[in-house]
Scaffold this active site. Structure first.
Site, PDB file in Angstrom:
ATOM      1  N   CYS B  86       0.838  -1.204   0.000  1.00 36.38           N
ATOM      2  CA  CYS B  86       0.000   0.000   0.000  1.00 36.38           C
ATOM      3  C   CYS B  86       0.875   1.257   0.000  1.00 36.38           C
ATOM      4  O   CYS B  86       1.527   1.541  -0.988  1.00 36.38           O
ATOM      5  CB  CYS B  86      -0.967  -0.052   1.198  1.00 36.38           C
ATOM      6  N   HIS B 202      -3.566  -5.718   1.216  1.00 37.00           N
ATOM      7  CA  HIS B 202      -2.900  -5.899   2.512  1.00 37.00           C
ATOM      8  C   HIS B 202      -2.923  -7.370   2.935  1.00 37.00           C
ATOM      9  O   HIS B 202      -3.850  -7.784   3.622  1.00 37.00           O
ATOM     10  CB  HIS B 202      -3.624  -5.095   3.588  1.00 37.00           C
ATOM     11  N   GLU B 204      -1.382  -8.756   5.275  1.00 26.79           N
ATOM     12  CA  GLU B 204      -1.337  -8.922   6.743  1.00 26.79           C
ATOM     13  C   GLU B 204      -2.738  -8.876   7.356  1.00 26.79           C
ATOM     14  O   GLU B 204      -2.945  -9.305   8.475  1.00 26.79           O
ATOM     15  CB  GLU B 204      -0.428  -7.853   7.375  1.00 26.79           C
TER      16      GLU B 204
END
Lengths: 733, 231
Positions: B86, B202, B204
């Site tokens: 990002c 993302h 994560e």
């Protein structure tokens, strides 16, 4: 301000009354200086002093063994076990957002987030209850777009997820939208810090943003007056937010607290440095000597302006003199300017110096403890008219499929994903249940616990009956949290009303606080923080009385959470509670018949407590597969929500004496729709028998691609879902 | 394997990456302050998401001048693994470590939601453990609209450096599946030697069951796998 004007002529311009001016002279034993008068005008404003609401708010319960900090600090704090505490508070930023929606909403987030980390907590979630006017109005769309972008722009940058909220449209908010913001933070219990100085000699340090002329008079000019044709000119009173700096403030402040460097920490919000200094000194029972000429400035300013500026992203720290260097060093590492501007002194005086000359010399508590008023209260006349409405004569349309479609695509019931997809609702990796459910659920890392968060407040109910409406806000928020699998723990509130100097408005306020208080007592819910926003009027027309509740619940075991969505074919659909012919104040009446009339649904607190206990116990035992609170739109909307959530249909065979539209769209309280396996029904019935007055009614079973209710409703899920999902963006397009 | 998560002022997914690497992947992980310059202890450097310097100028345009970025350049040139997620992707593009630029979403709105991503190349350090055609991973950005000139796009395609494209759940690349207007639905690209990855989604955020999806884990597992196989 015009410095040339004598204070005896200036006070009225600053929003003080003549009797308040006399009180100030009496407290000081002399005429105030212009700087002092400016400080009093802000600290004694409705916004800062709660002078109209203070008495009534004493009704609210605030205690509980798990309450670590009740009202009176920047935020309330509860103990959730495992050595952890949760801090939370709700606030309004209505007036600034009406004048400049993006910055108004953004700085609203900034303010409430500062309230949380100022207590030592790391902010982990924001929730935003919003109220706007009619969507046909260009102004409403402008405000909605600006406010949502402002919340997103600020909150996303901070890395704090916005996990829930609510959104209502009603013409009463056309000119005066409500932008309420709630923040929740978590911390080790040992890190709790309060905004108080303690011992003479301690250093008073101001850090980060330079002070400028922005936001001068925000609390007195904007927040404590109604709107009229001069409002446009008030735009300069709105501050401009700097989320990047705020992010650094969070990190630096928490680092200072972890290192045990601070005695007190306070943010500079409404009334700026005047408020932070006087409250910090008054709470500690000490005095302060501060040099206004040491405050870092963005532009050339008078001491009067420095003392009342509401420039954003500023913090005030109090520490032992030996630790001042360490505090300043942490600030510098985060690129934050820190300056010692004064020190704690014996006595109770707040002394402000300007180039060596003492320009302010007042008892700190005289600023912090403003006047208290008992306002006149009188029941508004409109109540007789709306309560007298005979709803039995309402003709229900024959095509109920069409009615349900119109309801789910209406502004108050359609999907809000257009709003919450603009908010980062996932950052920090705690969001387990997303926006769009009854309550957001967050995990508490390292514990196996969870937090359920919800906001509620229906202004239309409160308009029809402020006492009952406020009760509904409390009990519905509690049901939302319970339906998620949590135990309600405590609440915060934001009370949005018109001009309290009007007896009819003040009556609404008192009745709402009474209703809230009774409901909280019945459900053992302490109110640990809150905010009052008066003067929500424009051109003499007040908004609906709108008390909004923010609820925090705790899931002892997050694996026991339940969602609103139906889970599998043939699960039984069961209604806990009773459906009464209560269409008063309903979305059905508003959307289909254009009526805001009748009495809102009744609240029987004993029944409410009982049904909540049943739902809670059943979820705890682990056999409830889905649970959904019944609220706006009634049972039909509750059911189709649960269908859409997982794409599973339902077939219901209902026996009732009510008219079909009453059964489907009544907004009766104290109800949950739950699903379970057929074999578990006896367990649910047994739990219900242990309580009084909780009917358990099997409505039907899960399955198929349609929602079918008798021969009243046969709705294809996919088609109706698309209408519901895209309604708001279509209206805004 | 030892990860370093760079912290710029305004990073806000640093703690999330750290958490997943430590708690889920059970690998060694350290924060790297943006003023540090020694990256030699790390096997993989993570540039996390967030709003470095508030994104007040172009996203990533200020962060690229941080002292740590000069070291990241050297680390990458020596073949070190670098992942920019990002805002991290935006910084890599600004620093010239990856081609192209990330413009404002065509919707002109921040978008936070799950998207489907077709995996275009599984022979890379970042995708070698991906066992399905389409991954479901969230995005959260205001500036994810990837652009590059035709020649660069051709080259990226030709060299198999486009790793992820926005798609529908079946893997079809459609205009409807493109959330931000990115050229050719591009969501993630790699450097010439594939040791640098920039992606808007993302991973994560979807690496644990409790968060609903675990497709992000396939990317993290790939890089650990790549390292453990001795590159």
């Amino acid at each position: 301000m015009e410095a040339a004007k004598p204070v005896s002529e200036l006070y009225a311009d600053l929003g003080l009354t003549s009797s308040e001016f006399e009180d100030i002279k009496r407290v000081l034993g002399r005429e105030p200086s212009a700087v002092e008068l400016g400080m009093f005008s802000l600290m004694w404003s409705e916004h800062c002093s709660y002078k109209s609401s203070k008495e009534a708010l004493k009704m609210l319960p605030t205690q509980g063994p798990w309450v670590l900090q009740g009202p009176g600090e920047n935020a309330g704090i509860i103990d959730i076990g495992d050595g952890l505490a949760v801090a939370f508070k709700m606030e309004s930023h209505n007036h600034p957002s009406a004048v400049e929606p993006y910055q108004g909403a953004a700085t609203g987030i900034g303010g409430i987030v500062r309230d949380i980390f100022t207590m030592g907590a790391r902010p982990i979630a924001c929730l935003d209850p919003l109220r706007f006017g009619s969507l046909d109005k260009q102004r409403t769309r402008f405000l909605l777009g600006g406010v949502v972008a402002g919340i997103a722009g600020y909150g996303n940058c901070l890395g704090i997820p916005t996990v829930a909220g609510d959104l209502y449209f009603d013409a009463c908010y056309d000119e005066n939208p409500l932008i309420n913001v709630m923040c929740v933070g978590i911390m080790p219990v040992r890190r709790i810090i309060k905004g108080a100085a303690a011992t003479p000699g301690e250093a008073v340090i101001l850090f980060r943003n330079r002070t400028g002329r922005d936001g001068i008079g925000g609390a007195s000019v904007l927040a404590s007056q109604e709107f009229d044709e001069t409002s446009e000119a008030k735009r300069p009173s709105v501050q401009v937010g700097d989320p990047f700096t705020e992010k650094l403030l969070i990190e630096a402040s928490l680092e200072m607290l972890d290192a045990g460097l601070l005695v007190g920490l306070s943010d500079l919000g409404a009334a700026g440095i005047s408020c932070a200094l006087s409250e910090t000194a008054a709470k500690g029972g000490v005095g302060m000597a501060v040099h206004a000429d040491r405050v870092p400035l963005r532009e050339d300013m008078e001491p009067f302006e420095i003392m009342i500026s509401e420039s954003q992203e500023r913090m005030l720290a109090v520490c032992e003199p030996a630790k001042a260097a360490a505090v300043i060093e942490i600030c510098e590492r985060w690129g934050l300017k820190a300056t010692q501007i004064g020190e704690v002194i014996p006595g109770d005086k707040l002394e402000i110096y300007w180039k060596g000359e003492k320009v302010v010399d007042v008892p700190a508590s005289s600023l912090a403890d403003g006047p208290v008023y008992s306002r006149e209260s009188a029941r508004p006349q409109y109540l007789d008219r709306v309560a007298a409405a005979d709803l039995s004569t309402v003709e229900h349309p024959s095509d109920l499929n069409d009615v349900l479609m119109r309801l789910v695509a209406s502004p108050n019931l359609c999907s809000r994903h257009w709003v919450w997809e603009q908010y980062d609702h996932m950052v920090q990796l705690n969001t387990v249940v997303y926006p769009g459910s009854d309550a957001a659920v967050l995990r508490v890392k390292g514990t196996g616990k969870g937090l359920a968060l919800s906001v509620d407040g229906n202004g239309r109910y409160c308009y029809l009956d402020p006492y009952t409406g406020a009760q509904i806000a409390v009990v519905e928020a509690a049901r939302n949290v319970i339906a998620s699998g949590a135990v309600p723990a405590a609440i915060t509130n934001c009370l949005n009303f018109g001009n309290p100097e009007r007896p009819d408005i003040f009556w609404q306020f008192i009745r709402a606080v009474e209703g809230m208080s009774d409901a909280c007592r019945a459900l053992d819910l302490p109110v640990v923080s809150g905010n009052v926003s008066f003067y929500n009027e424009s051109f003499g027309e007040a908004i609906h009385p709108t008390p909004v509740i923010g609820m925090v619940g705790v899931l002892p075991d997050i694996e026991k959470r339940v969602g609103i969505g139906f889970q599998s074919q043939d699960d039984l659909i069961v209604l806990l509670g009773e459906t009464l012919p209560e269409l008063g104040g309903s979305e059905y009446l508003k959307v289909i018949h254009g009526l805001t009339e009748g009495r809102p649904p009744g609240v029987d607190l004993a029944k409410e407590r009982a049904v909540q206990a049943v739902c809670r116990e059943a979820i705890e035992q682990g056999f409830i597969l889905s649970a959904h609170d019944c609220s706006e739109g009634g049972l039909a909307v509750t059911l189709i929500d649960s269908c859409w959530a997982t794409g599973l249909g339902a077939t219901l065979r209902v026996e009732t004496d009510l008219a079909p539209a009453e059964w489907m769209f009544s907004e009766s309280q104290s109800r949950f729709v739950v699903t379970l396996k057929k074999m578990d029904l006896p367990r649910l019935q047994e739990i219900a028998r242990a309580q009084v007055g909780v009917p358990v009614e099997v409505l039907g079973w899960v399955g198929g691609k349609h929602l079918v209710i008798n021969d009243w409703i046969a709705m294809h899920l996919e088609k109706s879902r698309e209408a519901w999902r895209t309604a708001l963006e279509n209206i805004l397009a | 394997m030892r990860f370093g998560v760079v912290v710029f002022p305004g990073s806000n997914c640093d703690a999330d990456c750290y958490y997943v690497i430590k708690e889920v992947l059970a690998q060694e992980v350290y924060y790297v302050w943006h003023q540090e310059t020694d990256l030699s202890p790390y096997d993989c450097v993570v540039l996390p998401g967030g709003f470095s310097y508030g994104d007040y100028l172009r996203c990533g345009a200020i962060a690229r001048f941080s002292p740590v970025m000069e070291s990241v350049r050297g680390f990458a040139a020596a073949g070190g693994l670098v992942i920019g997620i990002c805002n991290g992707f935006q910084i890599l593009a600004e620093a010239g470590l990856l081609p192209g630029a990330l413009l404002r979403n065509t919707t002109l709105r921040f978008i936070c939601r799950y998207v489907d991503l077709r995996v275009e190349n599984t022979g890379t350090p970042w995708t070698n453990s991906v066992d399905r055609k389409v991954l479901r991973i969230p995005i959260a950005h205001n500036e994810g609209n990837f652009v590059a000139d035709e020649e660069t796009l051709d080259r990226l395609n030709r060299e198999g450096r486009v790793l992820l494209r926005y798609s529908d759940p079946e893997g079809n690349i459609t205009a409807e599946a493109n959330p931000n207007g990115a050229a050719q639905n591009i969501a993630g690209i790699a450097s010439e030697n594939f040791n640098v990855l920039g992606l808007m989604p993302h991973p994560e955020r979807c690496s644990e069951d409790i968060l609903g999806h675990t497709d992000g884990l396939t990317i993290w597992r790939s890089v650990v796998n790549h390292f453990e196989r001795g590159n």
